[in-house]
Design an enzyme around this catalytic site. Structure first.
Site, short mmCIF file in Angstrom:
data_model
loop_
_atom_site.label_atom_id
_atom_site.label_comp_id
_atom_site.label_asym_id
_atom_site.label_seq_id
_atom_site.Cartn_x
_atom_site.Cartn_y
_atom_site.Cartn_z
CD GLU A 104 -3.15 -0.85 2.11
OE1 GLU A 104 -2.94 -0.16 3.11
OE2 GLU A 104 -4.23 -1.41 1.88
CD GLU A 147 -3.52 -3.33 10.98
OE1 GLU A 147 -2.95 -4.37 10.61
OE2 GLU A 147 -3.75 -2.38 10.22
CD GLU A 194 -4.22 -5.60 2.73
OE1 GLU A 194 -4.93 -4.86 3.43
OE2 GLU A 194 -3.00 -5.46 2.62
CD1 TRP A 239 -8.41 -0.19 9.53
CD2 TRP A 239 -9.79 1.33 8.62
NE1 TRP A 239 -8.81 -0.67 8.30
CE2 TRP A 239 -9.65 0.24 7.72
CE3 TRP A 239 -10.60 2.39 8.25
CZ2 TRP A 239 -10.30 0.18 6.49
CZ3 TRP A 239 -11.26 2.34 7.02
CH2 TRP A 239 -11.10 1.25 6.15
CG PHE A 264 -9.64 -5.02 19.06
CD1 PHE A 264 -10.15 -6.13 19.73
CD2 PHE A 264 -8.69 -4.24 19.69
CE1 PHE A 264 -9.74 -6.42 21.02
CE2 PHE A 264 -8.28 -4.52 20.98
CZ PHE A 264 -8.80 -5.62 21.65
CG HIS A 265 -8.49 -5.61 10.66
ND1 HIS A 265 -8.88 -6.63 9.81
CD2 HIS A 265 -8.48 -4.48 9.91
CE1 HIS A 265 -9.08 -6.11 8.60
NE2 HIS A 265 -8.85 -4.82 8.64
C1 GLA Z 1 -4.34 -2.21 4.88
C2 GLA Z 1 -2.98 -2.80 5.09
C3 GLA Z 1 -2.97 -3.96 6.04
C4 GLA Z 1 -3.88 -3.68 7.21
C5 GLA Z 1 -5.26 -3.37 6.70
C6 GLA Z 1 -6.26 -3.14 7.80
O1 GLA Z 1 -5.03 -2.73 3.86
O2 GLA Z 1 -2.35 -3.19 3.90
O3 GLA Z 1 -1.66 -4.17 6.46
O4 GLA Z 1 -3.38 -2.59 7.91
O5 GLA Z 1 -5.19 -2.19 5.96
O6 GLA Z 1 -7.53 -2.86 7.28
#
Ligand code: GLA
Length: 649
Positions: free
Chosen positions: A146, A350, A302, A310, A352-353
């Site tokens: 990203e 992360e 993803e 978030w 709680f993701h």
């Molecule tokens: C992005 C990042 C991941 C993670 C997700 C969380 O897509 O690439 O590493 O942080 O967000 O939603």
């Protein structure tokens, strides 16, 4: 290479004890996982000290995945530099527009022009490529992660120096730069390139040309980082495809300029499950990805299996929704469905993701859906490589986005919202759309839509005019053709090179009246000729030179009658083609679209609201995004679909 659809997710086993890995691969097999993305944030583990590499754990992991038939999308691990590197080279940390140097302790703490960062990243990539470039599990290289997600603009001295080099390459002489930026204004003239800086915090509006060029430079600076890694991978691992995960509508990066450099496009997409428009918004992002690759299959790299961590409110996906979003991606050209992440984290920012394997383990709704989706994707393997066929294109251009949202501009418009508003109407008619640039080859389309195409070069308008002259239907929306690629205003009436083909020009702008201080709302615009409704948004004073007026603003109006009786929608026919101009965003935009589509001979698929129908190859995907059951007729066949369910025909 796998002959299956990609299915899996980011896998971060370095965050777990070794015994957990064995249960991971067993459960991955149960879930039908075909590919795992590994190593995205592993730099500190791979190179714990400057120049000291530890690959033993990754050797073990690659072999473990291989022995369980799971392919690897191996990241180059350069997205989160180790602490030792930042301590040794603090000048690599990014600087904000306000001059604040960002700290260590999260991720993406590098400025793209940092020579220390680039040097160390290249060394790591060389080591990884030499070691794993021919590993039997290796499916693809995943460069960085990203790019530009958190830091897409850097205002450090190193970036300023790189910006000057970029400008010198673009303009050649400082006189040319002065002319392009219009520095005669406010005494901004530069005497030499070494006087030019980045557009850091300033007393008031920065120079628009400087801002736009800094946007372009910043996208290019990150692209240079990507290309430097790619070159090493090409040298040491020439047969393995390379990608980097895009982020849909990310303002910081012009993906049109990046897309030619990836072997396949991949995207991260997180529509808000609580947003009633999450389905059309997801569809728009997917169509952009397919379009960036020129129609080639792409990978959804993803998405979250349920809630993210978030948002202000992290809504879970309702049962069935994750499957629908996944099938939507397949329908719109994806050859793989990956998630962030395989196993929900235990520690760190992360935790709680959602993960495909939640904190609650196997006996959970999300894991059951993970397994079911794996089974379904396995049964769809033969969609791989097939394509979608769109007859309508919509312009999406980063220059217009950047310029339209500068502080010094005619209207406060949100570019992506304007696009999404038009797109939603296409989506609800089940009309497939490609995204294009003003200069793209338009020969395969019957209709082209140009919402808020603020920046229009002579080349872009000539291309659009030729499209109409060749028999196409072109619908241009307000705030288009206002400036050229240097942000110099098109004189003689706005619309630039489109004036002739549209038969109109724009004399003045009429932004929505803000309402009174006491809160009395401003009157809405009334329109006759478009059925019900008016408009409560931007409008323009249109002057007709050679066009039919199809709808007009009628009084009483805000702006003291300025718009009264003026055209809201015009059309200029040119042989079989026509140029349409829409001077506002009417409530009944659907009526405008229907007229344009009818003229173009484009017919959508009728379905109940919230039901998406997409054709890819010889399959038709029918997705019911509603919380209620629906019935519909498709190609003469009656169909019934439960709430949040899908059919693939
Ligand atoms: C992005 C990042 C991941 C993670 C997700 C969380 O897509 O690439 O590493 O942080 O967000 O939603």
């Amino acid at each position: 290479m796998t002959d299956k659809l990609w299915y899996g997710g980011d896998y971060n086993p370095e965050q777990w004890p070794r015994e957990v890995w064995d249960s991971d691969v067993r459960l991955m097999q149960r879930a039908g996982v075909t590919v795992a993305t590994v190593g995205v944030f592993s730099w500190a583990r791979l190179e714990p000290r400057d120049g000291e590499f530890d690959f033993a754990w990754l050797d073990d992991l690659m072999d473990l995945l291989d022995s369980h038939g799971i392919r690897v999308d191996l990241a180059t691990a350069t997205a989160s530099p180790p602490v030792w590197l930042a301590r040794k080279h603090p000048e690599m940390l990014p600087v904000t527009a306000d001059g604040v140097r960002l700290g260590v302790g999260s991720r993406q703490h590098y400025n793209p022009s940092s020579s220390a960062y680039r040097r160390h990243a290249a060394r790591l990539v060389r080591e990884l490529a030499a070691r794993y470039g021919t590993h039997p599990a290796l499916e693809a290289w995943h460069i960085n992660n990203e790019y530009g997600c958190h830091v897409s603009r850097d205002y450090s001295e190193e970036s300023a120096a790189a910006f000057r080099v970029w400008l010198e390459r673009r303009y050649g002489t400082v006189e040319a730069l002065n002319a392009a930026w219009g520095t005669a204004f406010w005494s901004q003239a530069y005497g030499a390139f070494d006087q030019v800086g980045v557009p850091a915090a300033m007393p008031t509006y920065p120079n628009p040309g400087q801002l736009l060029d800094f946007d372009r430079f910043s996208s290019d600076a990150l692209l240079e980082c990507y290309l430097a890694e790619k070159e090493i991978l090409r040298e040491l691992s020439p047969d393995v495809p390379v990608t980097t995960n895009f982020m849909g509508f990310l303002k910081g990066i012009d993906y049109w300029s990046w897309a030619p450099h990836v072997d396949f496009v991949s995207d991260d997409c997180y529509p808000d499950p609580a947003d009633p428009d999450s389905a059309p918004f997801g569809a728009l992002a997917r169509d952009l990805m397919r379009s960036l690759g020129g129609g080639a299959p792409w990978i959804l790299m993803e998405q979250s299996p349920s809630a993210v961590n978030w948002r202000a409110v992290n809504a879970p996906k309702s049962p069935g929704m994750h499957r629908l979003h996944s099938l939507q991606a397949v329908a719109r050209g994806a050859d793989g469905i990956m998630q962030f992440q395989w196993r929900a984290g235990r520690a760190g920012a992360e935790s709680f993701h959602a993960g495909m394997l939640p904190h609650g383990g196997e006996d959970t709704r999300v894991f059951r859906e993970t397994v079911q989706l794996g089974e379904e994707l396995a049964s769809l393997a033969d969609v791989r490589g097939t394509r979608c066929d769109a007859r309508v294109a919509m312009i999406m251009d980063w220059d217009s986005w950047w310029a339209l949202e500068q502080e010094a501009r005619p209207a406060s418009l949100d570019y992506v919202r304007v696009l999404a508003g038009w797109y939603r109407e296409l989506w609800s008619r089940n009309v497939l759309v490609d995204l294009v640039r003003p200069t793209s080859d338009l020969s395969s389309y019957a209709a082209v839509l140009a919402p808020a195409t603020f920046v229009l070069s002579a080349e872009g308008s000539a291309n659009l005019a030729a499209f109409v002259e060749g028999g196409g239907q072109l619908l241009v929306g307000y705030q288009s053709g206002i400036v050229d690629e240097r942000l110099h205003v098109h004189l003689g009436g706005y619309l630039g090179g489109l004036r002739d083909v549209l038969g109109v020009w724009i004399e003045e702008f009429a932004p929505p009246a803000p309402g009174s201080l006491s809160g009395t709302p401003a009157p809405a615009l009334r329109i006759s000729g478009l059925g019900e409704g008016g408009a409560s948004t931007f409008a323009e004073v249109v002057r007709v030179s050679d066009a039919e007026v199809l709808a007009t603003f009628t009084g009483p109006q805000p702006h003291g009658g300025l718009l009264d009786g003026r055209p809201a929608l015009t059309r200029r026919r040119s042989g079989a083609g026509a140029g349409w101009y829409l001077a506002t965003q009417p409530d009944n935009f659907g009526a405008v679209l229907d007229a344009v589509l009818e003229a173009a001979g484009v017919v959508g698929v009728e379905a109940p609201a919230g039901v998406e129908v997409v054709r890819r190859g010889d399959r038709t995907f029918v997705l019911n995004h509603n919380d209620h059951a629906v019935e519909l007729t498709l190609a003469g066949e009656p169909l019934a679909l439960p709430a949040r369910d899908a059919l693939i025909i």
